[in-house]
Design a protein around this motif. Structure first.
Motif, PDB file in Angstrom:
ATOM      1  N   TRP A 161       0.823  -1.215   0.000  1.00  0.00           N
ATOM      2  CA  TRP A 161       0.000   0.000   0.000  1.00  0.00           C
ATOM      3  C   TRP A 161       0.852   1.258   0.000  1.00  0.00           C
ATOM      4  N   GLY A 162       2.132   1.107  -0.312  1.00  0.00           N
ATOM      5  CA  GLY A 162       3.014   2.257  -0.449  1.00  0.00           C
ATOM      6  C   GLY A 162       3.289   2.551  -1.913  1.00  0.00           C
ATOM      7  N   VAL A 163       4.556   2.458  -2.296  1.00  0.00           N
ATOM      8  CA  VAL A 163       4.954   2.719  -3.684  1.00  0.00           C
ATOM      9  C   VAL A 163       4.247   1.800  -4.679  1.00  0.00           C
ATOM     10  N   PRO A 164       4.085   0.489  -4.379  1.00  0.00           N
ATOM     11  CA  PRO A 164       3.370  -0.369  -5.349  1.00  0.00           C
ATOM     12  C   PRO A 164       1.961   0.117  -5.662  1.00  0.00           C
ATOM     13  N   LEU A 165       1.218   0.578  -4.663  1.00  0.00           N
ATOM     14  CA  LEU A 165      -0.127   1.089  -4.913  1.00  0.00           C
ATOM     15  C   LEU A 165      -0.080   2.360  -5.750  1.00  0.00           C
ATOM     16  N   ASN A 167       2.215   3.170  -7.909  1.00  0.00           N
ATOM     17  CA  ASN A 167       2.534   2.773  -9.278  1.00  0.00           C
ATOM     18  C   ASN A 167       1.324   2.149  -9.978  1.00  0.00           C
ATOM     19  N   THR A 168       0.501   1.429  -9.220  1.00  0.00           N
ATOM     20  CA  THR A 168      -0.718   0.867  -9.807  1.00  0.00           C
ATOM     21  C   THR A 168      -1.645   1.976 -10.287  1.00  0.00           C
ATOM     22  N   LEU A 169      -1.826   2.998  -9.466  1.00  0.00           N
ATOM     23  CA  LEU A 169      -2.682   4.125  -9.843  1.00  0.00           C
ATOM     24  C   LEU A 169      -2.099   4.872 -11.048  1.00  0.00           C
ATOM     25  N   ILE A 170      -0.772   4.969 -11.103  1.00  0.00           N
ATOM     26  CA  ILE A 170      -0.121   5.644 -12.233  1.00  0.00           C
ATOM     27  C   ILE A 170      -0.397   4.900 -13.529  1.00  0.00           C
ATOM     28  N   LEU A 171      -0.253   3.573 -13.498  1.00  0.00           N
ATOM     29  CA  LEU A 171      -0.486   2.803 -14.722  1.00  0.00           C
ATOM     30  C   LEU A 171      -1.956   2.829 -15.131  1.00  0.00           C
ATOM     31  N   LEU A 172      -2.860   2.754 -14.157  1.00  0.00           N
ATOM     32  CA  LEU A 172      -4.276   2.834 -14.497  1.00  0.00           C
ATOM     33  C   LEU A 172      -4.608   4.184 -15.131  1.00  0.00           C
ATOM     34  N   LEU A 173      -4.022   5.255 -14.579  1.00  0.00           N
ATOM     35  CA  LEU A 173      -4.239   6.583 -15.153  1.00  0.00           C
ATOM     36  C   LEU A 173      -3.655   6.675 -16.557  1.00  0.00           C
ATOM     37  N   LEU A 206       7.388   8.216 -15.005  1.00  0.00           N
ATOM     38  CA  LEU A 206       7.217   8.309 -13.557  1.00  0.00           C
ATOM     39  C   LEU A 206       7.145   6.918 -12.932  1.00  0.00           C
ATOM     40  N   PHE A 207       6.434   6.001 -13.573  1.00  0.00           N
ATOM     41  CA  PHE A 207       6.362   4.624 -13.073  1.00  0.00           C
ATOM     42  C   PHE A 207       7.761   4.015 -12.986  1.00  0.00           C
ATOM     43  N   THR A 208       8.548   4.169 -14.050  1.00  0.00           N
ATOM     44  CA  THR A 208       9.898   3.599 -14.069  1.00  0.00           C
ATOM     45  C   THR A 208      10.764   4.206 -12.968  1.00  0.00           C
ATOM     46  N   SER A 209      10.637   5.502 -12.747  1.00  0.00           N
ATOM     47  CA  SER A 209      11.425   6.171 -11.703  1.00  0.00           C
ATOM     48  C   SER A 209      11.062   5.644 -10.322  1.00  0.00           C
ATOM     49  N   VAL A 279       0.528  -4.137 -20.833  1.00  0.00           N
ATOM     50  CA  VAL A 279       1.435  -3.858 -19.721  1.00  0.00           C
ATOM     51  C   VAL A 279       0.635  -3.525 -18.459  1.00  0.00           C
ATOM     52  N   ASP A 280      -0.445  -2.750 -18.618  1.00  0.00           N
ATOM     53  CA  ASP A 280      -1.299  -2.419 -17.475  1.00  0.00           C
ATOM     54  C   ASP A 280      -1.892  -3.673 -16.839  1.00  0.00           C
ATOM     55  N   VAL A 281      -2.430  -4.559 -17.664  1.00  0.00           N
ATOM     56  CA  VAL A 281      -3.084  -5.761 -17.150  1.00  0.00           C
ATOM     57  C   VAL A 281      -2.082  -6.665 -16.431  1.00  0.00           C
ATOM     58  N   VAL A 282      -0.901  -6.826 -17.008  1.00  0.00           N
ATOM     59  CA  VAL A 282       0.124  -7.650 -16.361  1.00  0.00           C
ATOM     60  C   VAL A 282       0.470  -7.080 -14.991  1.00  0.00           C
ATOM     61  N   TRP A 283       0.572  -5.752 -14.893  1.00  0.00           N
ATOM     62  CA  TRP A 283       0.910  -5.150 -13.611  1.00  0.00           C
ATOM     63  C   TRP A 283      -0.186  -5.409 -12.574  1.00  0.00           C
ATOM     64  N   LEU A 284      -1.451  -5.382 -12.991  1.00  0.00           N
ATOM     65  CA  LEU A 284      -2.529  -5.656 -12.046  1.00  0.00           C
ATOM     66  C   LEU A 284      -2.394  -7.065 -11.469  1.00  0.00           C
ATOM     67  N   PHE A 285      -2.012  -8.022 -12.311  1.00  0.00           N
ATOM     68  CA  PHE A 285      -1.789  -9.388 -11.814  1.00  0.00           C
ATOM     69  C   PHE A 285      -0.571  -9.437 -10.895  1.00  0.00           C
ATOM     70  N   LEU A 286       0.494  -8.726 -11.263  1.00  0.00           N
ATOM     71  CA  LEU A 286       1.687  -8.697 -10.417  1.00  0.00           C
ATOM     72  C   LEU A 286       1.375  -8.066  -9.063  1.00  0.00           C
ATOM     73  N   PHE A 287       0.675  -6.951  -9.086  1.00  0.00           N
ATOM     74  CA  PHE A 287       0.344  -6.261  -7.839  1.00  0.00           C
ATOM     75  C   PHE A 287      -0.528  -7.146  -6.951  1.00  0.00           C
ATOM     76  N   SER A 288      -1.511  -7.800  -7.555  1.00  0.00           N
ATOM     77  CA  SER A 288      -2.426  -8.640  -6.775  1.00  0.00           C
ATOM     78  C   SER A 288      -1.733  -9.878  -6.219  1.00  0.00           C
ATOM     79  N   ALA A 289      -0.914 -10.530  -7.057  1.00  0.00           N
ATOM     80  CA  ALA A 289      -0.325 -11.816  -6.668  1.00  0.00           C
ATOM     81  C   ALA A 289       0.923 -11.654  -5.810  1.00  0.00           C
ATOM     82  N   ILE A 290       1.835 -10.804  -6.229  1.00  0.00           N
ATOM     83  CA  ILE A 290       3.137 -10.720  -5.558  1.00  0.00           C
ATOM     84  C   ILE A 290       3.115  -9.718  -4.406  1.00  0.00           C
ATOM     85  N   TYR A 291       2.563  -8.539  -4.642  1.00  0.00           N
ATOM     86  CA  TYR A 291       2.608  -7.505  -3.609  1.00  0.00           C
ATOM     87  C   TYR A 291       1.535  -7.693  -2.537  1.00  0.00           C
TER      88      TYR A 291
END
Length: 302
Positions: A161-165, A167-173, A206-209, A279-291
């Motif tokens: 719920w820190g940087v990963p969240l 970054n999730t909002l950034i990619l969704l935007l 910004l996501f990469t940074s 890329v967005d969809v893959v990140w949603l799976f990564l965020f849900s599964a790993i983070y």
């Protein structure tokens, strides 16, 4: 007789091009350089006495140059009208198959992660070597549960719920802004197209940074622990795809500012938008599964 060589179909017969051969040679040189580089870093002499780094960089430079000139020719073909509706349809089929292959690529990393996450105590037999190694018991490195028990090489997981969240909002935007750009193009709104792409490229950077910042503050390393290996392979390759997608969209931005795209012919931009949504969809799976699902071990303060 004058119509002997006239074109009576909608297909585009590509002119003779040196780029397929140049791309194959460049990729081969880069592969040899990469192998030599890895062998030399492991304390060996590389391949054929070559340490690898210069050869790898030469091959990469050749591959980048080949890609630039090859895609430049494709853009010229599109501007000349060679990309008829039939050709554009087949280009879309090709992009769909490419994205499908990318899905399978990420399936491998998710498989590796879930295999160790769901079976943290599995015993794996090691093939006989000159010295009997015996068996590898995952329980010895995971503590029998996932996330693993904290050790010297693994202090804890990230707080999702820190940087990963963020970054999730950034990619969704960014998915919204690239869709904005697409709809603007369909309405022949050049200003909206350009600003939508500017926003998407900025969000990608910004996501990469933020991911680089996250990696710099990780409580584990890539080597020395099974969690670090699975985490960095999955999220790292996604990060590489974000960088590639950002470059893809940056090229589309430059082309849009030159007036290349039209409401009826803009496959290059459409392919970039599809790739970015993937890329967005893959990140949603990564965020849900790993983070989120894979969280649990308290993260050491840093």
């Amino acid at each position: 007789m004058a119509d002997t060589h006239a074109k009576h179909h909608d297909y585009h017969l590509v002119d003779p091009s040196p780029w397929p051969l140049a791309g194959a040679v460049s990729a081969f040189i880069m592969a040899i350089g990469a192998i030599a580089l890895m062998k030399s870093q492991g304390g060996g002499s590389g391949v054929f006495g070559i340490k690898g780094s210069p050869l790898f960089l030469i091959g990469m430079a050749m591959l980048v140059a080949t890609a630039y000139f090859w895609w430049r020719d494709v853009v010229r073909e599109a501007n000349k009208g060679d990309h008829t509706p039939v050709v554009q349809l087949h280009l879309r089929y090709g992009m769909i198959l490419f994205i499908a292959s990318e899905v399978m690529f990420f399936v491998a990393w998710f498989w590796a992660y879930f295999d160790v996450a769901l079976y943290p105590s599995t015993v794996h037999a090691v093939p006989n070597t000159s010295e009997m190694i015996g068996n590898i018991v995952r329980n010895d490195v995971t503590g029998g549960h996932w996330p693993p028990k904290p050790v010297e090489a693994f202090k804890g997981t990230f707080d999702p719920w820190g940087v990963p969240l963020v970054n999730t909002l950034i990619l969704l935007l960014s998915g919204c802004t690239v869709t904005w750009a697409h709809h603007a193009l369909l309405q022949n709104d050049r200003r909206g197209l350009v600003w939508g792409l500017v926003a998407t490229v900025a969000l990608g950077m910004l996501f990469t940074s933020l991911q680089a910042y996250e990696y710099a503050h990780a409580a584990f390393n890539f080597s020395g622990h099974i969690y670090g290996a699975t985490f960095f392979m999955a999220t790292g390759f996604h990060g590489a795809h974000v960088i590639i997608g950002t470059i893809f969209l940056l090229v589309c931005l430059i082309r849009a500012m030159r007036g290349d795209f039209t409401p009826k012919q803009h496959f290059g931009f459409e392919a970039a938008a599809w790739y970015w949504h993937f890329v967005d969809v893959v990140w949603l799976f990564l965020f849900s599964a790993i983070y989120v699902w894979g969280a649990g071990t308290p993260l050491a303060h840093h």
